[in-house]
Design a protein around this motif. Structure first.
Motif, mmCIF file in Angstrom:
data_model
loop_
_atom_site.group_PDB
_atom_site.id
_atom_site.type_symbol
_atom_site.label_atom_id
_atom_site.label_comp_id
_atom_site.label_asym_id
_atom_site.label_seq_id
_atom_site.Cartn_x
_atom_site.Cartn_y
_atom_site.Cartn_z
ATOM 1 N N ARG A 91 22.537 130.340 54.231
ATOM 2 C CA ARG A 91 22.038 129.174 53.542
ATOM 3 C C ARG A 91 23.117 128.916 52.751
ATOM 4 N N PRO A 92 24.123 128.130 53.144
ATOM 5 C CA PRO A 92 25.396 127.695 52.177
ATOM 6 C C PRO A 92 25.083 126.500 51.330
ATOM 7 N N TRP A 93 24.010 125.731 51.322
ATOM 8 C CA TRP A 93 23.797 124.974 50.364
ATOM 9 C C TRP A 93 21.939 125.050 50.346
ATOM 10 N N ARG A 94 21.436 124.638 49.368
ATOM 11 C CA ARG A 94 20.228 124.818 48.686
ATOM 12 C C ARG A 94 19.031 124.435 49.908
ATOM 13 N N TYR A 95 19.293 123.564 50.763
ATOM 14 C CA TYR A 95 18.372 123.293 51.707
ATOM 15 C C TYR A 95 18.831 123.535 53.185
ATOM 16 N N ILE A 96 20.266 123.985 53.487
ATOM 17 C CA ILE A 96 20.798 123.774 54.740
ATOM 18 C C ILE A 96 20.768 125.412 55.177
ATOM 19 N N GLN A 97 20.391 125.622 56.463
ATOM 20 C CA GLN A 97 20.291 126.763 56.927
ATOM 21 C C GLN A 97 21.349 126.885 58.250
ATOM 22 N N ILE A 98 22.025 128.011 58.588
ATOM 23 C CA ILE A 98 22.667 128.353 59.866
ATOM 24 C C ILE A 98 22.202 129.584 60.216
ATOM 25 N N HIS A 99 21.822 129.585 61.559
ATOM 26 C CA HIS A 99 21.379 130.941 62.081
ATOM 27 C C HIS A 99 22.069 130.986 63.459
ATOM 28 N N ALA A 100 21.841 132.587 63.729
ATOM 29 C CA ALA A 100 22.177 133.150 64.955
ATOM 30 C C ALA A 100 21.170 134.107 65.451
ATOM 31 N N GLN A 101 20.564 134.247 66.643
ATOM 32 C CA GLN A 101 19.553 135.030 67.109
ATOM 33 C C GLN A 101 19.804 135.524 68.458
ATOM 34 N N PRO A 102 20.339 136.808 68.885
ATOM 35 C CA PRO A 102 20.279 137.420 70.053
ATOM 36 C C PRO A 102 19.027 137.711 70.375
ATOM 37 N N GLU A 103 18.718 137.599 71.689
ATOM 38 C CA GLU A 103 17.236 137.891 72.237
ATOM 39 C C GLU A 103 17.496 138.696 73.439
ATOM 40 N N LEU A 104 16.424 139.478 73.877
ATOM 41 C CA LEU A 104 16.433 140.317 75.125
ATOM 42 C C LEU A 104 15.047 139.936 75.618
ATOM 43 N N TYR A 105 14.773 139.555 76.832
ATOM 44 C CA TYR A 105 13.575 139.316 77.483
ATOM 45 C C TYR A 105 13.340 140.154 78.704
ATOM 46 N N ARG A 106 12.397 140.576 78.957
ATOM 47 C CA ARG A 106 11.654 140.967 80.388
ATOM 48 C C ARG A 106 11.091 139.865 80.995
ATOM 49 N N THR A 107 11.266 139.419 82.103
ATOM 50 C CA THR A 107 10.392 138.379 82.671
ATOM 51 C C THR A 107 9.858 138.741 83.900
ATOM 52 N N TRP A 108 8.675 138.312 84.283
ATOM 53 C CA TRP A 108 7.901 138.483 85.413
ATOM 54 C C TRP A 108 7.024 137.446 85.794
ATOM 55 N N GLY A 109 6.505 137.068 86.896
ATOM 56 C CA GLY A 109 5.676 136.150 87.660
ATOM 57 C C GLY A 109 5.895 135.789 88.894
ATOM 58 N N THR A 110 6.006 134.577 89.075
ATOM 59 C CA THR A 110 6.342 134.147 90.588
ATOM 60 C C THR A 110 7.636 134.746 91.065
ATOM 61 N N PHE A 111 8.228 134.717 90.307
ATOM 62 C CA PHE A 111 9.880 135.252 90.718
ATOM 63 C C PHE A 111 10.055 136.922 90.287
ATOM 64 N N GLU A 112 11.139 137.151 90.983
ATOM 65 C CA GLU A 112 11.247 139.037 90.686
ATOM 66 C C GLU A 112 11.551 139.036 89.078
ATOM 67 N N SER A 113 11.032 140.188 88.929
ATOM 68 C CA SER A 113 11.075 140.632 87.363
ATOM 69 C C SER A 113 12.664 141.275 86.965
ATOM 70 N N GLU A 114 13.202 140.659 85.902
ATOM 71 C CA GLU A 114 14.326 141.128 85.348
ATOM 72 C C GLU A 114 14.645 140.838 83.964
ATOM 73 N N VAL A 115 15.612 141.424 83.444
ATOM 74 C CA VAL A 115 16.070 141.245 81.995
ATOM 75 C C VAL A 115 16.844 140.078 81.699
ATOM 76 N N VAL A 116 16.667 139.231 80.660
ATOM 77 C CA VAL A 116 17.243 138.136 80.584
ATOM 78 C C VAL A 116 17.728 138.132 79.089
ATOM 79 N N PRO A 117 19.187 138.034 78.793
ATOM 80 C CA PRO A 117 19.644 137.983 77.598
ATOM 81 C C PRO A 117 19.724 136.647 77.009
ATOM 82 N N CYS A 118 19.421 136.289 75.930
ATOM 83 C CA CYS A 118 19.585 134.925 75.370
ATOM 84 C C CYS A 118 20.737 135.123 74.191
#
Length: 165
Positions: A91-118
């Protein structure tokens, strides 16, 4: 590209380790937030729940972890995502924010299951609401753009509430 993302994740966690080693834990610096959303239509539906818990390391920097689950269904196709994330907010200024968020998902369903990074990066505003937290409005973008990402190649708009103690 992966080496750059790993380096960013490592740099995000350095302040956590150095500051937490110097200060005692203060429960008033905890922050709890996340996302809950749902959308239902005649041919499609989606549900997302992603709670997060973090710690305000300084007045301007916080970091934390979260878990998440997302379901997308449209026509005869369904897709599930379950995973975890780390986040860092500046939060460089009072009401302003900058963010970074690495994510890692396992996906499944109609398509083949795999690990998905974001890797979400973005910014926005936090408007204080009393003494317990504030409403967050932010825009993010997934830098990795895996073909199975739950975010597509669009800007991600989010509105949330961050609770502080």
């Amino acid at each position: 590209m992966k080496k750059i993302l790993y380096a960013i994740c490592f740099l995000m966690l350095l302040p956590v380790a150095s500051v937490s080693a110097q200060n005692k834990f203060d429960v008033r610096r905890l922050e709890v937030g996340g996302i809950f959303g749902a959308s239902f239509g005649s041919n499609s539906s989606s549900v997302k729940i992603s709670p997060q818990v973090g710690y305000a390391i300084t007045e301007k920097f916080s970091a934390g972890v979260g878990v998440g689950y997302t379901y997308y269904g449209y026509d005869n196709i369904s897709e599930n995502y379950a995973g975890m994330n780390l986040y860092a907010r500046l939060r460089p200024w009072r009401y302003i924010q900058i963010h970074a968020q690495p994510e890692l998902y396992r996906t499944w369903g109609t398509f083949e299951s795999e690990v998905v990074p974001c890797f979400l990066i973005g910014g926005g505003v936090i408007l204080p609401m009393g003494t317990l937290g504030g409403i967050s409005f932010s825009l993010s973008y997934d830098l990795i753009q895996n073909n199975r990402t739950p975010y597509s190649d669009n800007l991600i708009y989010s509105i949330g509430y961050v609770f502080g103690f």
